[in-house]
Design a protein around this motif. Sequence first.
Motif, mmCIF file in Angstrom:
data_model
loop_
_atom_site.group_PDB
_atom_site.id
_atom_site.type_symbol
_atom_site.label_atom_id
_atom_site.label_comp_id
_atom_site.label_asym_id
_atom_site.label_seq_id
_atom_site.Cartn_x
_atom_site.Cartn_y
_atom_site.Cartn_z
ATOM 1 N N UNK A 29 0.851 -1.190 0.000
ATOM 2 C CA UNK A 29 0.000 0.000 0.000
ATOM 3 C C UNK A 29 0.892 1.247 0.000
ATOM 4 N N UNK A 30 0.890 1.976 -1.112
ATOM 5 C CA UNK A 30 1.788 3.117 -1.266
ATOM 6 C C UNK A 30 1.515 4.192 -0.221
ATOM 7 N N UNK A 31 0.260 4.480 0.009
ATOM 8 C CA UNK A 31 -0.097 5.510 0.982
ATOM 9 C C UNK A 31 0.359 5.112 2.390
ATOM 10 N N UNK A 32 0.207 3.820 2.702
ATOM 11 C CA UNK A 32 0.646 3.353 4.013
ATOM 12 C C UNK A 32 2.176 3.404 4.121
ATOM 13 N N UNK A 33 2.858 3.118 3.041
ATOM 14 C CA UNK A 33 4.321 3.196 3.042
ATOM 15 C C UNK A 33 4.767 4.607 3.399
ATOM 16 N N UNK A 34 4.127 5.608 2.810
ATOM 17 C CA UNK A 34 4.469 7.001 3.107
ATOM 18 C C UNK A 34 4.156 7.348 4.554
ATOM 19 N N UNK A 35 3.071 6.810 5.058
ATOM 20 C CA UNK A 35 2.694 7.053 6.456
ATOM 21 C C UNK A 35 3.762 6.514 7.404
ATOM 22 N N UNK A 36 4.239 5.293 7.128
ATOM 23 C CA UNK A 36 5.242 4.684 8.012
ATOM 24 C C UNK A 36 6.571 5.418 7.906
ATOM 25 N N UNK A 37 6.917 5.874 6.703
ATOM 26 C CA UNK A 37 8.137 6.664 6.531
ATOM 27 C C UNK A 37 8.072 7.927 7.390
ATOM 28 N N UNK A 38 6.932 8.586 7.361
ATOM 29 C CA UNK A 38 6.764 9.826 8.135
ATOM 30 C C UNK A 38 6.868 9.551 9.631
ATOM 31 N N UNK A 39 6.271 8.447 10.085
ATOM 32 C CA UNK A 39 6.356 8.084 11.500
ATOM 33 C C UNK A 39 7.802 7.786 11.905
ATOM 34 N N UNK A 40 8.544 7.118 11.022
ATOM 35 C CA UNK A 40 9.946 6.813 11.304
ATOM 36 C C UNK A 40 10.760 8.097 11.428
ATOM 37 N N UNK A 41 10.496 9.040 10.536
ATOM 38 C CA UNK A 41 11.181 10.330 10.601
ATOM 39 C C UNK A 41 10.847 11.043 11.909
ATOM 40 N N UNK A 42 9.595 11.043 12.294
ATOM 41 C CA UNK A 42 9.181 11.693 13.541
ATOM 42 C C UNK A 42 9.818 11.035 14.764
ATOM 43 N N UNK A 43 10.054 9.734 14.658
ATOM 44 C CA UNK A 43 10.668 9.011 15.768
ATOM 45 C C UNK A 43 12.162 9.214 15.874
ATOM 46 N N UNK A 44 12.772 9.713 14.809
ATOM 47 C CA UNK A 44 14.206 9.989 14.843
ATOM 48 C C UNK A 44 15.059 9.041 14.035
ATOM 49 N N UNK A 45 14.461 8.284 13.097
ATOM 50 C CA UNK A 45 15.244 7.377 12.252
ATOM 51 C C UNK A 45 16.088 8.170 11.257
#
Length: 351
Positions: A29-45
């Motif tokens: 799911x492309x939209x979900x992939x972008x969501x998880x990327x954003x969460x990872x960035x917010x977490x400090x990855x």
Amino acid sequence: MKFKLGSKIIDIKKQPYFIAEIGVNFENNFRRAKKIIKLAKQGGADAVKFQSYKAEKIACKKSPYYWDLKEVPVKSQYELFKKFDKFGYKEFKSLKKYCDKLKIDFLSTPFDLDAVDYLDELVPFFKIASADLNNFPLIEKIISKKKPIVLSTGACKINEIKRTVDFIKSKNKKILLIILHCVLSYPTNNDDAHLELIKVLKKKFSNHIIGYSDHTMPDQNMMILTSAYLNGAFVIEKHFSDTKGVKGNDHFHSLDKNDLIKFRSNIDIYNSTNKDLRKREVLNCEKISRKNARRSIVTKQIIKKDEKISIEKIIMKRPGTGLSPDKLNSVLNKKAKRYLAEDTIIKKSDF
């Protein structure tokens, strides 16, 4: 020591380089992939990592499973991989652009030669999975791209790791090679994590950066990842999800944004309390405490002028602005030069 990986300059006295392994947790799911990327960035990855494969190129149709069936109830590798092999160059290129927008490195592990070729345009370095540590045709293809390599070492003997390291260096001595301790078990029990092997790898491969790829269940305080860092892991990889703990794929042993924030906080706390101080000196923050919390020689009663100062007439009390207790012998039996009231802090000029 500092080193560059992806877009980051990593100072090993500060934070490690953290790879949030999304893998196939986005479930095509492309939209979900972008969501998880954003969460990872917010977490400090520092980076997010996917997996690039086609089922028919990675497993025979009758390849048996190697994961916990209670969490992932699929007995065929081919069947599972076929379910999640829909993304290719086009999709990953779009995700790479999104990562660039968020300023987080895009990665994907190649599992076949074609994936190496198209990922070369997208990734700043290559990650080699544990199961491909002896896949020299794939590794040689990756070496040809002349980019840094991160190598996982799950289910390997030390001589196998050395052979692969020697192979990589024989092809290109200048390639930055980072070696990750890893246990190839999904999930990994805590008592099977053997984080002490990070130190073993540091000693055996002292010319290389050592890291850790984790498959344990996330603990509440992120102590496993923190311990990995304390053992010398300066690149850390961990599966990441937006639905931590859910059955299926790698969700059940993944961390989430809040876990990553907690881990980063642990490292900040550790580093702020473990600065490089080579000898014990009085710190600036201790000076007022040293002055006021230490003790001085103080009169316990009135001592008249020319009267001898005896042990019965003095007491050791705060603050430490007068003669310190270790100067006691220089005071005893000396005559007072002036009238000393009770509770007077004795100075050298008083006797």
